[in-house]
Write an enzyme that holds these catalytic residues in place. Structure first.
Site, PDB file in Angstrom:
ATOM      1  N   CYS A   5       0.799  -1.233   0.000  1.00 50.47           N
ATOM      2  CA  CYS A   5       0.000   0.000   0.000  1.00 50.47           C
ATOM      3  C   CYS A   5       0.830   1.280   0.000  1.00 50.47           C
ATOM      4  O   CYS A   5       0.559   2.179  -0.808  1.00 50.47           O
ATOM      5  CB  CYS A   5      -0.972   0.031   1.176  1.00 50.47           C
ATOM      6  N   ARG A  53       6.578 -11.351   5.439  1.00 53.04           N
ATOM      7  CA  ARG A  53       6.046 -11.110   6.779  1.00 53.04           C
ATOM      8  C   ARG A  53       6.608 -12.135   7.738  1.00 53.04           C
ATOM      9  O   ARG A  53       6.739 -13.309   7.391  1.00 53.04           O
ATOM     10  CB  ARG A  53       4.513 -11.205   6.779  1.00 53.04           C
ATOM     11  N   GLN A  77       0.989 -10.922  -3.219  1.00 52.71           N
ATOM     12  CA  GLN A  77      -0.411 -10.500  -3.139  1.00 52.71           C
ATOM     13  C   GLN A  77      -0.876 -10.012  -4.500  1.00 52.71           C
ATOM     14  O   GLN A  77      -0.120  -9.354  -5.209  1.00 52.71           O
ATOM     15  CB  GLN A  77      -0.549  -9.342  -2.153  1.00 52.71           C
ATOM     16  N   ASP A 119      -2.591  -7.438  -5.290  1.00 51.32           N
ATOM     17  CA  ASP A 119      -3.007  -6.249  -4.576  1.00 51.32           C
ATOM     18  C   ASP A 119      -3.489  -5.190  -5.563  1.00 51.32           C
ATOM     19  O   ASP A 119      -2.996  -5.119  -6.679  1.00 51.32           O
ATOM     20  CB  ASP A 119      -1.791  -5.699  -3.822  1.00 51.32           C
ATOM     21  N   HIS A 146      -5.220  -0.949  -5.511  1.00 47.94           N
ATOM     22  CA  HIS A 146      -5.744   0.191  -4.767  1.00 47.94           C
ATOM     23  C   HIS A 146      -6.505   1.083  -5.724  1.00 47.94           C
ATOM     24  O   HIS A 146      -6.036   1.359  -6.823  1.00 47.94           O
ATOM     25  CB  HIS A 146      -4.603   0.947  -4.080  1.00 47.94           C
ATOM     26  N   LYS A 188     -15.101  -2.974   5.746  1.00 42.95           N
ATOM     27  CA  LYS A 188     -14.585  -3.879   4.725  1.00 42.95           C
ATOM     28  C   LYS A 188     -15.583  -4.972   4.373  1.00 42.95           C
ATOM     29  O   LYS A 188     -16.530  -5.238   5.119  1.00 42.95           O
ATOM     30  CB  LYS A 188     -13.282  -4.518   5.196  1.00 42.95           C
ATOM     31  N   HIS A 203      -8.526  -0.616  -0.691  1.00 46.38           N
ATOM     32  CA  HIS A 203      -7.595  -1.741  -0.889  1.00 46.38           C
ATOM     33  C   HIS A 203      -8.429  -2.923  -1.330  1.00 46.38           C
ATOM     34  O   HIS A 203      -9.517  -3.118  -0.814  1.00 46.38           O
ATOM     35  CB  HIS A 203      -6.940  -2.206   0.413  1.00 46.38           C
TER      36      HIS A 203
END
Length: 632
Positions: free
Chosen positions: A311, A340, A358, A360, A362, A442, A488
């Site tokens: 992000c 992680r 990911q 991912d 945005h 979310k 996200h």
RNA sequence: GCCGGUGUAGCUCAGUGGUAGAGCAACUGAUUCGUAAUCAGUAGGUCGCAGGUUCAAAUCCAGUCACCGGCUCCA
């Protein structure tokens, strides 16, 4: 349209229920119904009573073991003990034997209502400190259940009336595990014994069969058997090595993912894997996420941090120049690899790793665009997941938690946007009140796999925090600077994890378009091998992943090997086929497809790849080709 | 991180103090074969790692790493 169309399309219903070595034939027979505990009052009583019998047996054999709680689970029961010595697998056998003995005594279970003082006296008399703690938390009336003359437990019930209602041949003690008192790791470590119990031995057998089925589908096992990936001790836990076959499949997934995103109005980004630690201070991750991050590294006197999330990079990209309201919505996606820190002991195949990618994205948009953008994400999510035969979802909408940032008006607007999008999509959902992140509401989406397990993959989160922290702006129509809304979202969640879930869903029988090796050409003799090689070249030129088995083994062995490796289509090439300029096709999904001319095979394979089809559609190949060619 | 279990050949596993084994896979040769295993041979392991006990350790001990089943956590 309801979110759950049908689980029957997930391909797994037609997946072969067999060892790697037997042939795939038809569907899994409709299995015996195994209700969950919450669906069956009878099973609930049985399992609940069984946990009492377990506790009584344990205290008989291990008088120093203190009892705590022993509830039912959806497939059985457990009981937590505080015992001086750990239980071993061998102890379980002895405990089970004792349980059978107790059941055989046909002991009555009786409900007693007592006053608080009586209960306390009884507990003190037996030195059961945990019970005392439980009692303190109970509302009146206090009830307890006796089990014969000698044993009782604080319990609300319900139970069977007599142990004669328990079938000693329909239960099993499954495992010992550590558990914490009241689920808190700061509390004393207890020993939990898990068991399962059913009404009939047949149900128990079916339950065991299903566990074996899950084992058969285990992506770790399939990953090794089909040589898709590995995790190497020398490199470290939770770090995935994608082997050529797995890597090819991943590439196909990624290519599809990218194409779908471009079609849906996204642009793709590439961002660094490390960044100055100050970035993580600004984003707040260093404060709130530190324990999940790999430690920093020093370069040229500056500290750099391996990224646990993408992000902040997308936010920086947004902030790299002034944005106009005319540009919004901006949709940026990235297959971003993050690292992680996971505690030792929690890693699990591809499902839980330390390095993963990911999918991912945005979306930066105007407040009034939230509803449309969320709906768009829902549509893309459905489109992508259904391509992998996940068509049955469970959806949760999580709203504002007690401690959170942002203004009420913004929360309301955002939450309304999510609800509106779900309603427009026609998807039903459960509301998890107060379950949102501190920075926004979310939507989480769980997919159901072929054997009914739910997996959380997709998530859509609104974020009021990062735009604030990075002071994101756009210039509005009136010339003022405004804060954009940030969304996200991930569809797969993690490519690694999704790959694992997908592997288990298909049980390794991947659809044609996704298989690393789609067609294997099997020459019956060395004489026809040149023709097989020629066909392979033609297929490759058409973008079909085909290979020739050069082992020189007999046909039976070639078939066996090909089936074990779950190759979607095996193409037998003998003298007949070479003469006819084709191949006899044997498909894992469609069975015998007969002799098809090379052109038809290539055409069907190319079409299947384009349509991302599970199998080959070869029209008329069976009848015409075989009939005419076998005649002379 | 915690509780219990397990680490022996690519895979599945046997081997409880005295010269490391089997099946499958791999490789070589023979066989030229028609829809789930042709035959013969060859090669492959410092027994997870690093210590200790012992004349001698895959085997016993303590440690460590990883994996498995859970707990906790999580994409």
């Amino acid at each position: 349209m309801p979110a759950s169309v049908s689980a029957a399309v997930t391909g797994a219903d037609t997946a072969p229920a067999h060892e790697a070595g037997t042939i795939a034939t038809g569907s899994v027979p409709v299995a015996m119904v195994l209700p969950k505990t919450s669906e069956s009052p009878e099973l609930l009583r049985i399992r609940h009573s069984m946990s009492h019998v377990l506790a009584m047996a344990v205290q008989k054999l291990f008088p120093r073991a203190q009892v705590t709680i022993g509830p039912w689970t959806e497939s059985g029961f457990y009981y937590d003990f505080d015992a001086p010595d750990p239980f071993t697998e061998a102890d379980l056998k002895a405990i089970k034997k004792e349980m059978v003995r107790i059941i055989g005594k046909k002991l009555p279970l009786e409900r007693l209502e007592v006053n608080r003082q009586d209960a306390e006296d009884r507990i003190r008399g037996q030195n059961e400190p945990y019970k005392l703690e439980i009692l303190a938390g109970l509302q009146d009336p206090i009830t307890l259940y006796t089990l014969g003359e000698e044993w009782w437990d604080l319990c609300a019930g319900p139970h069977v009336a007599n142990t004669s209602e328990l079938n000693p041949k329909a239960f099993e003690l499954e495992s010992v595990a550590g558990a914490y008192w009241r689920g808190d790791e700061k509390n004393a470590q207890l020993q939990r014994i898990y068991g399962t119990a059913w009404q009939t031995p047949e149900q128990l057998a079916e339950y065991k069969r299903r566990k074996e089925e899950a084992l058969r589908r285990d992506h770790r096992r399939i990953g090794t058997d089909l040589d898709l990936f590995s995790i190497e001790d020398e490199a470290g836990a939770g770090l995935v090595f994608w082997h050529p076959r797995g890597a090819r499949m991943r590439l196909l997934i990624e290519d599809y993912w990218r194409a779908a995103h471009f079609e849906d109005g996204y642009e793709l980004l590439y961002t660094p894997h490390v960044a100055d630690i100050d970035l993580w201070k600004t984003s707040g991750h260093l404060d709130f996420y530190r324990e999940s991050m790999f430690g920093p590294m020093e370069v040229d006197g500056r500290e750099f941090q391996l990224k646990p999330m993408n992000c902040p990079f997308h936010v920086l990209t947004y902030a790299s120049r002034l944005r106009s309201y005319r540009e919004l919505p901006i949709r940026w996606a990235e297959l971003g690899t993050v690292y992680r820190y996971e505690r030792p002991g929690v890693m699990h195949g591809l499902m839980r790793v330390r390095g993963f990618t990911q999918d991912d994205a945005h979306v930066f948009c105007l407040p009034e665009q939230i509803g449309d953008e969320i709906l768009r994400v829902l549509n893309l999510t459905e489109r992508i997941l259904s391509t992998f035969d996940f068509r049955h979802y469970e959806i949760h909408l999580s709203t504002r938690p007690e401690s959170s940032i942002g203004e009420d008006a913004v929360w309301d607007l955002a939450t309304q946007g999510l609800i509106e999008a779900l309603d427009r999509k026609g998807w039903s959902y459960k509301i998890d009140a107060g379950g949102g992140a501190f920075y926004g509401p979310k939507i989480d989406l769980k997919i159901e796999d072929a054997i009914g397990r739910l997996w959380q993959c997709s998530t859509i989160q609104l974020d009021f925090n990062l735009p604030e922290r990075f002071d994101l702006e756009y210039v509005a129509a009136d010339g003022t600077r405004r804060r954009p809304i940030m969304i996200h979202r991930a569809i797969f969640g993690s490519l690694e994890r999704f790959f694992g879930i997908m592997t288990e869903n298909y049980a390794g029988d991947f659809p044609f378009w996704l298989a690393a090796e789609q067609i294997r050409l099997l020459p019956v003799t060395d004489d026809v091998r040149p023709w097989a090689e020629a066909l392979q070249t033609q297929l490759a030129a058409a973008g079909v992943r085909a290979s020739v088995d050069r082992s020189g083994d007999r046909l039976g062995k070639l078939i066996r090997t090909g089936e074990q490796q779950k190759i979607p289509v095996l193409a037998v090439i003998g003298e007949r086929e070479a003469e006819a300029g084709g191949a006899s096709l044997r498909s894992r999904r469609e069975g015998d497809l007969g002799l098809a001319p090379a052109s038809a095979l290539i055409q069907a394979a190319v079409a299947a790849n384009q349509a991302r089809a599970a199998g080959l559609a070869i029209k008329g190949a069976v009848g015409s080709a075989t009939a005419t060619l076998q005649a002379p």
